[in-house]
Design an enzyme around this catalytic site. Structure first.
Site, PDB file in Angstrom:
ATOM      1  N   LYS A  44       0.963  -1.255   0.027  1.00  0.00           N
ATOM      2  CA  LYS A  44       0.089  -0.004  -0.115  1.00  0.00           C
ATOM      3  C   LYS A  44       0.888   1.386  -0.057  1.00  0.00           C
ATOM      4  CE  LYS A  44      -3.872  -0.464   2.355  1.00  0.00           C
ATOM      5  NZ  LYS A  44      -4.228  -0.758   3.824  1.00  0.00           N
ATOM      6  N   ARG A  93      -3.035   3.163   8.597  1.00  0.00           N
ATOM      7  CA  ARG A  93      -3.692   2.182   7.665  1.00  0.00           C
ATOM      8  C   ARG A  93      -2.437   1.058   7.570  1.00  0.00           C
ATOM      9  NH1 ARG A  93      -4.690   4.722   1.957  1.00  0.00           N
ATOM     10  NH2 ARG A  93      -5.969   2.803   1.736  1.00  0.00           N
ATOM     11  N   GLY A 150      -8.682  -7.247   4.177  1.00  0.00           N
ATOM     12  CA  GLY A 150      -9.425  -7.505   5.245  1.00  0.00           C
ATOM     13  C   GLY A 150      -8.709  -8.090   6.260  1.00  0.00           C
ATOM     14  N   MET A 188      -6.209  -7.307   7.836  1.00  0.00           N
ATOM     15  CA  MET A 188      -5.238  -6.273   9.040  1.00  0.00           C
ATOM     16  C   MET A 188      -6.276  -4.931   9.230  1.00  0.00           C
ATOM     17  SD  MET A 188      -1.333  -6.939   8.753  1.00  0.00           S
ATOM     18  CE  MET A 188      -1.277  -6.509   7.220  1.00  0.00           C
ATOM     19  N   ARG A 191      -3.540  -1.508  -6.288  1.00  0.00           N
ATOM     20  CA  ARG A 191      -2.770  -2.635  -6.323  1.00  0.00           C
ATOM     21  C   ARG A 191      -3.203  -3.587  -7.498  1.00  0.00           C
ATOM     22  NH1 ARG A 191      -5.787  -4.325  -0.837  1.00  0.00           N
ATOM     23  NH2 ARG A 191      -7.907  -4.451  -1.903  1.00  0.00           N
ATOM     24  N   HIS A 247     -16.597  -9.049   0.969  1.00  0.00           N
ATOM     25  CA  HIS A 247     -15.652  -9.731   1.300  1.00  0.00           C
ATOM     26  C   HIS A 247     -15.703 -11.037   0.737  1.00  0.00           C
ATOM     27  CE1 HIS A 247     -13.801 -12.727   4.376  1.00  0.00           C
ATOM     28  NE2 HIS A 247     -13.007 -11.854   4.432  1.00  0.00           N
ATOM     29  N   ARG A 255      -0.350 -47.681 -14.088  1.00  0.00           N
ATOM     30  CA  ARG A 255      -0.237 -48.391 -13.004  1.00  0.00           C
ATOM     31  C   ARG A 255      -1.163 -49.729 -13.142  1.00  0.00           C
ATOM     32  NH1 ARG A 255      -1.987 -43.454 -11.002  1.00  0.00           N
ATOM     33  NH2 ARG A 255      -0.536 -42.293  -9.549  1.00  0.00           N
ATOM     34  N   SER A 308      12.234 -43.203 -13.278  1.00  0.00           N
ATOM     35  CA  SER A 308      11.447 -42.281 -12.912  1.00  0.00           C
ATOM     36  C   SER A 308      11.109 -42.232 -11.437  1.00  0.00           C
ATOM     37  CB  SER A 308      10.048 -42.937 -13.637  1.00  0.00           C
ATOM     38  OG  SER A 308       8.918 -42.114 -12.980  1.00  0.00           O
ATOM     39  N   ASN A 310       6.429 -39.861  -4.156  1.00  0.00           N
ATOM     40  CA  ASN A 310       5.424 -40.208  -3.325  1.00  0.00           C
ATOM     41  C   ASN A 310       6.077 -41.190  -2.200  1.00  0.00           C
ATOM     42  OD1 ASN A 310       3.633 -38.530  -4.582  1.00  0.00           O
ATOM     43  ND2 ASN A 310       2.042 -40.698  -5.002  1.00  0.00           N
ATOM     44  N   ASP A 311       6.390 -42.525  -2.632  1.00  0.00           N
ATOM     45  CA  ASP A 311       7.468 -43.242  -1.719  1.00  0.00           C
ATOM     46  C   ASP A 311       8.743 -42.861  -1.379  1.00  0.00           C
ATOM     47  OD1 ASP A 311       5.621 -45.535  -1.027  1.00  0.00           O
ATOM     48  OD2 ASP A 311       5.790 -46.251  -3.018  1.00  0.00           O
ATOM     49  N   CYS A 315       7.036 -38.977 -11.355  1.00  0.00           N
ATOM     50  CA  CYS A 315       5.664 -39.228 -11.528  1.00  0.00           C
ATOM     51  C   CYS A 315       4.945 -39.461 -10.136  1.00  0.00           C
ATOM     52  CB  CYS A 315       5.786 -41.101 -12.297  1.00  0.00           C
ATOM     53  SG  CYS A 315       6.484 -41.942 -11.054  1.00  0.00           S
ATOM     54  N   TYR A 341      11.286 -34.974 -18.046  1.00  0.00           N
ATOM     55  CA  TYR A 341       9.868 -34.875 -18.206  1.00  0.00           C
ATOM     56  C   TYR A 341       9.174 -35.103 -16.849  1.00  0.00           C
ATOM     57  CZ  TYR A 341       9.211 -40.050 -17.430  1.00  0.00           C
ATOM     58  OH  TYR A 341       9.190 -41.146 -16.907  1.00  0.00           O
TER      59      TYR A 341
HETATM   60  P1  ADP Z   1      -7.614  -2.209   3.792  1.00  0.00           P
HETATM   61  O1  ADP Z   1      -6.278  -2.567   3.414  1.00  0.00           O
HETATM   62  O2  ADP Z   1      -8.379  -3.093   4.531  1.00  0.00           O
HETATM   63  O3  ADP Z   1      -8.427  -1.986   2.258  1.00  0.00           O
HETATM   64  P2  ADP Z   1      -7.345   0.611   3.863  1.00  0.00           P
HETATM   65  O4  ADP Z   1      -6.249   1.051   4.501  1.00  0.00           O
HETATM   66  O5  ADP Z   1      -6.865   0.668   2.408  1.00  0.00           O
HETATM   67  O6  ADP Z   1      -7.668  -0.850   4.428  1.00  0.00           O
HETATM   68  O7  ADP Z   1      -8.389   1.450   4.469  1.00  0.00           O
HETATM   69  C1  ADP Z   1      -9.766   0.989   4.100  1.00  0.00           C
HETATM   70  C2  ADP Z   1     -10.635   2.097   3.720  1.00  0.00           C
HETATM   71  O8  ADP Z   1     -10.433   3.291   4.301  1.00  0.00           O
HETATM   72  C3  ADP Z   1      -9.947   2.720   2.290  1.00  0.00           C
HETATM   73  O9  ADP Z   1     -10.657   2.184   1.339  1.00  0.00           O
HETATM   74  C4  ADP Z   1     -10.548   4.168   2.244  1.00  0.00           C
HETATM   75  O10 ADP Z   1     -12.127   4.061   1.966  1.00  0.00           O
HETATM   76  C5  ADP Z   1     -10.729   4.733   3.714  1.00  0.00           C
HETATM   77  N1  ADP Z   1      -9.437   5.241   4.091  1.00  0.00           N
HETATM   78  C6  ADP Z   1      -8.069   4.997   4.510  1.00  0.00           C
HETATM   79  N2  ADP Z   1      -7.462   5.969   4.538  1.00  0.00           N
HETATM   80  C7  ADP Z   1      -8.226   7.249   4.244  1.00  0.00           C
HETATM   81  C8  ADP Z   1      -7.875   8.621   4.134  1.00  0.00           C
HETATM   82  N3  ADP Z   1      -6.697   9.084   4.372  1.00  0.00           N
HETATM   83  N4  ADP Z   1      -9.049   9.318   3.697  1.00  0.00           N
HETATM   84  C9  ADP Z   1     -10.220   8.812   3.552  1.00  0.00           C
HETATM   85  N5  ADP Z   1     -10.493   7.471   3.593  1.00  0.00           N
HETATM   86  C10 ADP Z   1      -9.600   6.604   4.009  1.00  0.00           C
HETATM   87 MG    MG Z   2       5.903 -46.379  -5.354  1.00  0.00          MG
HETATM   88 MG    MG Z   3      -7.759  -0.580   1.140  1.00  0.00          MG
END
Ligand code: ADP
Ligand code: MG
Ligand code: MG
Length: 888
Positions: free
Chosen positions: A26, A96, A105, A107, A352, A468, A574, A777, A781-782, A844, A864
């Protein structure tokens, strides 16, 4: 200590080799976006090295960092013309997380830091927007309470929900300033009650509490599980990004949204995403309000009545479009983007490489080659071979009868059938029992990650295409139908209803994640289609690989599938699998149970025509390609009759008593059959068995010749050899049999004899063994079992403990243990080739279809790999990647 803090757009990080290692994905991408001149709120990144320090020093923040951060905040204050904690124009910050690879989601992030009872009043005055100020404050208390103080979020959610009920409104946006005022008091009470402390009014205490919490979230249970599933090292740590807040919740010319530069489900080049007017942060993903589509096109496609961003904020939409192509040009990949609009100004908050389905991955890679964004080599390297798996498995038969019980969003394509289960734990339990399941949830959360992994498919009642469930399912390649509003789930009584249907836990359903349909029962499937873009990727792969790809197959049906998938031969046929057929097993049992050589020969004679026919069929399909036939390998007791009825049948057939049979079974019992009378040891004790098998092979060849089928050169493989003498004796036997048949039919036949290397001794004595072998070959596994002394069938009981304690990084039965088993392979390869330069080498075991093991095979220059039919395309791609990586 190294540099601790990097400003977004700080030129100094140019000197870092892998900026993501230090800044996290990020942080590195935020800095890149600033460099591209895109609108990014100012901020800085705390290096992953600090996370390392934090865990090595009793979870303390280094003092120096506090000083450095202060300076950086001054910079943010200057740019934004606001001040952190100021009573006139307060600056708010977000804190963040951000690790090297995205862990969606997993962390934590905390928004609106810097608000307290006083600054909230200042914010209201400054923006002349009391509702916005109070909404932001309650969000902070809620997030801080949850993430920093560990109070479960439902405490807060419930209060809001109940309040809305009493007020008689549906949406958060319908609550006004005074409503939030009341809720703020309630939220603070929760914090007091749960933690015995007041919500901190000191803004610096808020900030550092949040930063520590992000570091701590690296070791949260769900983050640990995610890392385990995705093989992410625990010592990478997370970076922390501190950034000025921008606000999507100030009114109707504000919004927050997420977008993909291409459709992550299909790969089509079209803007794909959702947004919410007057909202903040995770509102879009959390499913509290139903988000709207970005583009008009998608709005129409989904018959949505809302207003698309293209219509509501046309200028911003066009600006986004431009930024998308800028980002794609820079990263040369599909991007997953988060943004916020504050008073009609666009702010970029994240970019990303986006997670995508297997078919999208292929389409995007091929399209980007056409668009000249990437080369075919890059396209090959970009596709994770493992995800192809989802494309290679059968899809729903269009002609099959389907009883549709509900519809939802086509969140992640593919079809899956299984028992309905309502909890992650239950899905895991079913998986342990090798049962298929569909996880049915109102919505999923990161806690469900293990269950989602265990289930065959996911169905949710709530949540959009970027919820999610949808994102995680696409990443895992699991079929998912999300947001099926028709289904009503009753967790307590374990059923869901949809219209007149009532589906109980354990009932069978089928979901089609590509069409967004839920069907009753198990719907039949058909073979997948791998033409089009898929075949292009395969063609490119074939150009760049050295390793040949064969298949492990013994039935005509499997062999046909493998050929269609591009197998270049059979690496393991086999022969014992051919014995289990109903009509043959009785003769097999007769053979095993017979006491005399004569009786045994009689039984073998009955088996001969069956074996011969099998080979004719397979040779016909392979049409001249090499076929490795392994002579009988498993311990004989595997074929013995187990039920009284079977025993009685055999007794009649052999004209002896039941008791005779039973005592013979006792005689054949072994303490440790895996290391017992099996493999070439059977051939040594009962040469007539191997002789019959060779006769079947050679006579099949002759028959093929008569039928004008392209001749195959069979490779006869002797299993479980550990000494040169064994293969010397058995090679002789093969040769004699061949000579006899050649004489009888007056036809010259060509064949090879080789061995499986599956015992450490064989690997070490490869030089002697190669004297009598045309090929090796590796039966990995074995070889893994015998190298570790671990029985694969019993390893399940402790394998997890070994992985948890980092004794095994990965299950060695899935990915080759390079340091041990791999070393033996290397030794055998070198010593074998020293004796015989023409020695053909392959693998194999199960590992032949595992991409990282294939990389190893390329490194040690095998000829192979051989894998199960459905993994052949995976192996073709992995072999090309292995070659390209080696020759970078
Ligand atoms: P995750 O990695 O779970 O996506 P983020 O750090 O991207 O977490 O934050 C989640 C959301 O929080 C972002 O998608 C954004 O909508 C909001 N957010 C994060 N930083 C800011 C910021 N500086 N201003 C406004 N919204 C923010
Ligand atoms: Mg065998
Ligand atoms: Mg995000």
């Amino acid at each position: 200590m190294d540099k601790l803090i990097y400003r977004f757009n700080n030129q100094s990080f140019k000197s870092i080799k892998n900026s993501k290692d230090i800044l996290g994905g990020k942080g590195a991408n935020l800095a890149e976006m600033v460099k591209l001149g895109l609108p990014v709120p100012p901020g800085f990144t705390i290096s992953t090295k600090v996370c390392d320090y934090f865990y090595k020093n009793q979870k303390k923040i280094p003092k120096k960092l506090i000083q450095l951060a202060k300076k950086e905040i001054l910079v943010i204050e200057k740019i934004s013309e606001k001040k952190f904690g100021d009573l006139k124009n307060p600056l708010l910050l977000s804190v963040r997380s951000g690790s090297r690879v995205s862990m969606p989601g997993m962390m934590d992030t905390i928004l609106n830091l810097g608000l307290n009872d006083k600054t909230v009043v200042a914010l209201k005055k400054r923006t002349k927007n009391g509702r916005f100020a109070k909404d932001s404050y309650r969000r902070l208390i809620q997030m801080f309470g949850n993430v920093v103080l560990g109070i479960e979020s439902h405490f807060f959610e419930e209060i809001i929900e109940n309040y809305k009920l009493t007020k008689g409104v549906l949406q958060d946006t319908e609550l006004d300033e005074s409503d939030w005022d009341g809720l703020i008091i309630n939220f603070k009470d929760i914090i007091k009650k749960q933690t015995n402390k007041n919500f901190p009014q000191n803004v610096n205490e808020q900030l550092w509490g949040a930063i520590s919490a992000v570091f701590l979230s690296w070791n949260s249970k769900r983050a640990k599980i995610y890392r385990k599933i995705n093989f992410i090292p625990d010592n990478w740590g997370t970076a922390v990004n501190v950034q000025a807040m921008v606000f999507g919740n100030m009114g109707d010319n504000c919004a927050t949204g997420v977008a993909f530069t291409r459709n992550p489900s299909t790969g089509y080049k079209e803007i794909f995403g959702e947004y919410l007017i007057n909202a903040q942060g995770e509102d879009v993903v959390a499913g509290t309000r139903t988000p709207q589509h970005l583009s008009k096109k998608f709005k129409h496609k989904s018959n949505s009545t809302g207003i698309s961003m293209e219509e509501s904020m046309p200028k911003i939409f066009q600006q986004l479009k431009k930024i998308f192509s800028q980002l794609e040009k820079k990263y040369r990949d599909m991007q997953d983007i988060e943004f916020t609009v504050e008073n009609n100004k666009l702010w970029m908050l994240q970019t990303r490489s986006g997670k995508r389905t297997a078919s999208a991955a292929i389409k995007i890679a091929v399209d980007m080659v056409d668009e000249k964004l990437i080369s075919p080599k890059v396209a090959i390297l970009r596709i994770d071979p493992n995800i192809l798996d989802t494309l290679l498995h059968p899809t729903l038969d269009e002609k099959a009868k389907k009883e549709i019980i509900a519809t939802g969003l086509p969140a992640s394509p593919g079809a899956a059938s299984g028992k309905v289960t309502f909890s992650a734990e239950e899905a895991e339990r079913l998986k342990e029992q090798m049962q298929d399941s569909i996880l049915v949830r109102i919505e999923t959360s990161p806690e469900d990650i293990n269950g989602m992994h265990a289930a065959n498919g996911i169905l949710t009642a709530r949540g959009g295409m970027t919820s999610h469930a949808a994102v995680v399912a696409r990443g895992m390649g699991k079929p998912c139908v999300s947001g099926s509003a028709e289904i009503k789930i009753d967790y307590e009584n374990k059923f869901f209803s949809s219209g007149e249907y009532q589906i109980k836990e354990g009932d069978l359903i089928t979901i089609d994640g590509g069409a967004g349909k839920v069907m009753l029962g198990k719907v039949p499937t058909v073979k997948p289609d791998i033409s089009g873009d898929f075949s292009k990727i395969m063609k490119w792969s074939d150009k760049y690989r050295k390793l040949k790809v064969r298949t492990n197959s013994e039935t005509p049906a499997d062999t046909k599938v493998a050929r269609d998938f591009g197998a270049e031969g059979i690496g393991l046929c086999r022969t014992e699998h051919m014995f289990f057929d109903d009509k043959r097993i009785i003769s097999v049992r007769e053979m095993i149970l017979s006491k005399t050589l004569e009786d045994r020969k009689k039984a073998l004679k009955k088996l001969l025509p069956f074996q011969k026919n099998d080979f004719v069929e397979i040779f016909k399909i392979m049409n001249g390609l090499p076929v490795t036939v392994r002579l009988l390998d498993p311990p004989l007791h595997e074929f013995l009759p187990k039920t009284e009825k079977d025993i009685n049948n055999i007794a009649k057939e052999l004209n002896i008593s039941d008791n005779d049979i039973k005592s013979r079974i006792v005689e054949l019992h072994e303490q440790n059959p895996m290391l017992g009378h099996r493999g070439c040891r059977l051939g040594i004790s009962f040469p007539e068995i191997y002789q019959m098998q060779c006769q079947a092979i050679f006579e099949a060849l002759i028959e093929c010749k008569k039928k004008k089928i392209k001749p195959v050169i069979p490779e006869i493989m002797i299993p479980l050899v550990s000494t040169a003498a064994e293969i010397q004796i058995l090679r002789n036997l093969v040769q004699k049999t061949a000579e006899k048949i050649q004489k009888e039919h007056k036809i010259k036949i060509k064949y090879y004899v080789g061995t499986m290397i599956e015992l450490p001794r064989a690997a070490l004595r490869a030089k002697d063994i190669a004297k009598y072998a045309d090929f090796f070959s590796f039966g990995t596994n074995d070889l893994t079992q015998t190298t570790f002394g671990i029985s694969r069938d019993d390893a399940g009981k402790f394998l997890n403990d070994y992985v948890d304690n980092k004794i095994f990084h990965k299950d060695p039965f899935v990915s080759i243990d390079e340091r041990g088993v791999g070393e033996l392979i290397k030794i055998a390869t070198e010593r074998g080739r020293k004796e015989k330069r023409s020695l053909k080498l392959g693998i194999c075991g199960e590992h032949g279809g595992d991409p990282s093991s294939i990389e190893f095979c390329e490194k040690v220059k095998l000829n192979y790999v051989s894998c199960s039919p459905y993994r052949v395309p995976i192996a073709r791609l992995a072999a090309a990647q292995a070659y390209l990586k080696k020759n970078k």
